[in-house]
Structures are given as structure tokens and as C-alpha cells.
Enzyme design. Sequence first.
Site, short mmCIF file in Angstrom:
data_model
loop_
_atom_site.label_atom_id
_atom_site.label_comp_id
_atom_site.label_asym_id
_atom_site.label_seq_id
_atom_site.Cartn_x
_atom_site.Cartn_y
_atom_site.Cartn_z
N LYS A 13 0.83 -1.22 0.00
CA LYS A 13 0.00 0.00 0.00
C LYS A 13 0.87 1.26 0.00
CE LYS A 13 -2.00 -1.18 3.87
NZ LYS A 13 -1.25 -2.44 4.11
N ARG A 88 -8.81 0.82 10.03
CA ARG A 88 -8.39 -0.56 10.30
C ARG A 88 -9.41 -1.31 11.15
NH1 ARG A 88 -2.50 0.42 9.58
NH2 ARG A 88 -1.34 -1.51 9.79
N ARG A 122 11.64 -5.93 4.28
CA ARG A 122 11.45 -4.48 4.19
C ARG A 122 12.50 -3.73 5.00
NH1 ARG A 122 5.60 -2.06 5.18
NH2 ARG A 122 5.78 -3.09 7.19
N ARG A 155 12.10 -2.12 10.62
CA ARG A 155 11.09 -1.75 11.61
C ARG A 155 10.99 -2.82 12.69
NH1 ARG A 155 5.76 -0.01 8.22
NH2 ARG A 155 4.80 -1.04 9.99
N ARG A 166 0.77 -9.25 13.76
CA ARG A 166 0.08 -8.25 12.92
C ARG A 166 -0.87 -8.91 11.93
NH1 ARG A 166 4.83 -5.51 10.47
NH2 ARG A 166 3.47 -3.98 9.50
P1 ADP Z 1 2.35 -1.84 3.19
O1 ADP Z 1 2.35 -0.33 3.11
O2 ADP Z 1 1.10 -2.45 2.57
O3 ADP Z 1 2.62 -2.38 4.57
P2 ADP Z 1 4.88 -1.62 1.73
O4 ADP Z 1 4.52 -0.71 0.61
O5 ADP Z 1 5.67 -1.08 2.85
O6 ADP Z 1 3.54 -2.37 2.28
O7 ADP Z 1 5.64 -2.87 1.08
C1 ADP Z 1 6.14 -3.95 1.89
C2 ADP Z 1 7.47 -4.43 1.31
O8 ADP Z 1 7.24 -5.03 0.04
C3 ADP Z 1 8.49 -3.32 1.09
O9 ADP Z 1 9.77 -3.83 1.41
C4 ADP Z 1 8.38 -3.01 -0.41
O10 ADP Z 1 9.62 -2.56 -0.95
C5 ADP Z 1 7.97 -4.36 -0.99
N1 ADP Z 1 7.06 -4.23 -2.12
C6 ADP Z 1 6.00 -3.39 -2.22
N2 ADP Z 1 5.35 -3.56 -3.38
C7 ADP Z 1 6.00 -4.56 -4.03
C8 ADP Z 1 5.82 -5.22 -5.29
N3 ADP Z 1 4.80 -4.89 -6.10
N4 ADP Z 1 6.69 -6.20 -5.61
C9 ADP Z 1 7.69 -6.54 -4.77
N5 ADP Z 1 7.92 -5.97 -3.59
C10 ADP Z 1 7.09 -4.99 -3.22
P1 AMP Z 2 1.58 0.48 9.19
O1 AMP Z 2 2.71 1.42 8.94
O2 AMP Z 2 0.33 0.82 8.44
O3 AMP Z 2 1.97 -0.97 9.02
O4 AMP Z 2 1.18 0.68 10.73
C1 AMP Z 2 2.12 0.40 11.75
C2 AMP Z 2 1.42 0.30 13.10
O5 AMP Z 2 0.82 1.56 13.45
C3 AMP Z 2 0.27 -0.72 13.20
O6 AMP Z 2 0.73 -2.04 13.43
C4 AMP Z 2 -0.51 -0.15 14.40
O7 AMP Z 2 0.14 -0.42 15.63
C5 AMP Z 2 -0.40 1.36 14.16
N1 AMP Z 2 -1.51 1.83 13.29
C6 AMP Z 2 -1.40 2.35 12.03
N2 AMP Z 2 -2.60 2.68 11.55
C7 AMP Z 2 -3.50 2.35 12.51
C8 AMP Z 2 -4.91 2.42 12.60
N3 AMP Z 2 -5.66 2.91 11.59
N4 AMP Z 2 -5.50 2.01 13.76
C9 AMP Z 2 -4.77 1.55 14.78
N5 AMP Z 2 -3.44 1.43 14.76
C10 AMP Z 2 -2.80 1.82 13.63
#
Ligand code: ADP
Ligand code: AMP
Length: 209
Positions: A13, A88, A122, A155, A166
Site C-alpha cells: 500500500k 483498520r 522491508r 522496523r 500483525r
Molecule cells: P504496506 O504499506 O502495505 O505495509 P509496503 O509498501 O511497505 O507495504 O511494502 C512492503 C514491502 O514489500 C516493502 O519492502 C516493499 O519494498 C515491498 N514491495 C511493495 N510492493 C512490491 C511489489 N509490487 N513487488 C515486490 N515488492 C514490493
Molecule cells: P503500518 O505502517 O500501516 O503498518 O502501521 C504500523 C502500526 O501503526 C500498526 O501495526 C498499528 O500499531 C499502528 N496503526 C497504524 N494505523 C492504525 C490504525 N488505523 N489504527 C490503529 N493502529 C494503527
Amino acid sequence: MNLVFLGPPGAGKGTIAALAKERLDIPHISTGDLFRAAIKNETELGKQVKSILASGELVPDSVTVAMVRERFLLKDTDNGFILDGFPRTIAQADSLAEMKFIDHVVNFELGREEIVKRLSGRRMCKSTGRIYHIIYNPPKVEGIDDETNEPLIQREDDKEEAILNRLEVYDRQTAPLIEYYEKKGLLRNIDAKGAPESVLAQMLEAIGR
Ligand code: ADP
Ligand code: AMP
């Protein structure tokens, strides 16, 4: 255009939002990024949520909704936005419906095995939040951000134990939003498996762009 990006952690995302915000010229609002900034800046909010984020649990709805409400006061959201990681829970979605009209909810679909691969690889630049992957999207120099030259970090919640928690939290609290938005006729499912450019193209098609 007012967009919500829905999907499990690691579905991509944030990566797609970073590309789409340029294309659509609207801000990318990631509640996870807002919480991480608060933690980094050691604000009251940051102190309150630090251990919650590390464990992978959700921050209470009241706290999260108040933070989003405040973010919407900034004028840059008047012409559209991408909400990433919010709502969420059903309660958050109900609060959002009172705050803003939503045009589309893009649901990023990805299998468990691939999710775990993406999350465990990541890496992030702590100061800019820029996202990498050790295999799929590596930096030019291993472990170093391309722009800031700062060391990349993993992270806390991308370590194995927190990842599993998660995913459970997602299944229990967030996945019900799929049906919630389906019933409202807002859900646009996309296959998040391909390369980022192909996921972006699907996303733009799904929202009629
Ligand atoms: P989210 O925001 O849904 O938690 P991220 O955008 O942070 O996910 O992506 C999670 C991991 O996957 C990151 O390390 C990113 O570089 C990788 N990633 C994201 N999109 C793709 C894709 N289409 N193909 C391969 N790796 C991806
Ligand atoms: P994310 O970067 O979206 O993976 O979010 C990281 C962490 O932030 C999550 O695991 C939650 O602990 C907190 N968080 C982010 N968005 C929300 C939400 N909408 N509601 C509650 N907790 C959140």
C-alpha cells in the site's frame, strides 16, 4: 479524489501510494507514518503508542481517529487524499464516513507467503520513511538510503514475532472491512502480486484513471 488503500500489512500500500500521489497530485496519509513520526519526535502521542506499534497491536480507535481528524484540518486534503492504513476497524470506518466522502476503497490482495517475504525483507529510511526491500527493491548501496546516505533500519514490527501478530490482528480486526465496503459498493479489488508499476496500473484502472 478521496481514496482508501486497504489490505494486509506488507501488501504494498505504501509503495503504491508513494507512486500514485505523484500521478494524482494528492497527499498520501499513512497513519503508520504519522505514529512513527510522533515516536521519533518523542511527543506525548509518540510515548503513548510506542510499545503498541512495536507489538503490532492496534492503537485505540479514539486516539487514531483524533489524529486523522487533525490531519484533515490541513487544506492539502481538500482536493483529495490517499488514506493508507486507515481505517483498520469498523469503528474507524464509521468515524471516517462522518468526516469525509470516499470515492473508492482499493483492496490490495496478496497471499500469506508473499506477505511474509515482503515484510521480513522491508527496510526503511528512518528520517524520510522511504521504503526498500532487500531483494525486490534494494538501495544502490546495501543498507544505505539512496538520497540521504543514512543507514536503513528494519522496523521493530517487521521482526518475525510481530509479523505473525500483525497478520492475526489484520484477520480479526481489519479484514471485516472488505465486506463492509463491498456492501457500500466502494470496494475495488486488485491483485498486488506483480511489480509495482503493474500494481499501480491496475490501481489507476480500478479508480477509472
Ligand atoms: P504496506 O504499506 O502495505 O505495509 P509496503 O509498501 O511497505 O507495504 O511494502 C512492503 C514491502 O514489500 C516493502 O519492502 C516493499 O519494498 C515491498 N514491495 C511493495 N510492493 C512490491 C511489489 N509490487 N513487488 C515486490 N515488492 C514490493
Ligand atoms: P503500518 O505502517 O500501516 O503498518 O502501521 C504500523 C502500526 O501503526 C500498526 O501495526 C498499528 O500499531 C499502528 N496503526 C497504524 N494505523 C492504525 C490504525 N488505523 N489504527 C490503529 N493502529 C494503527
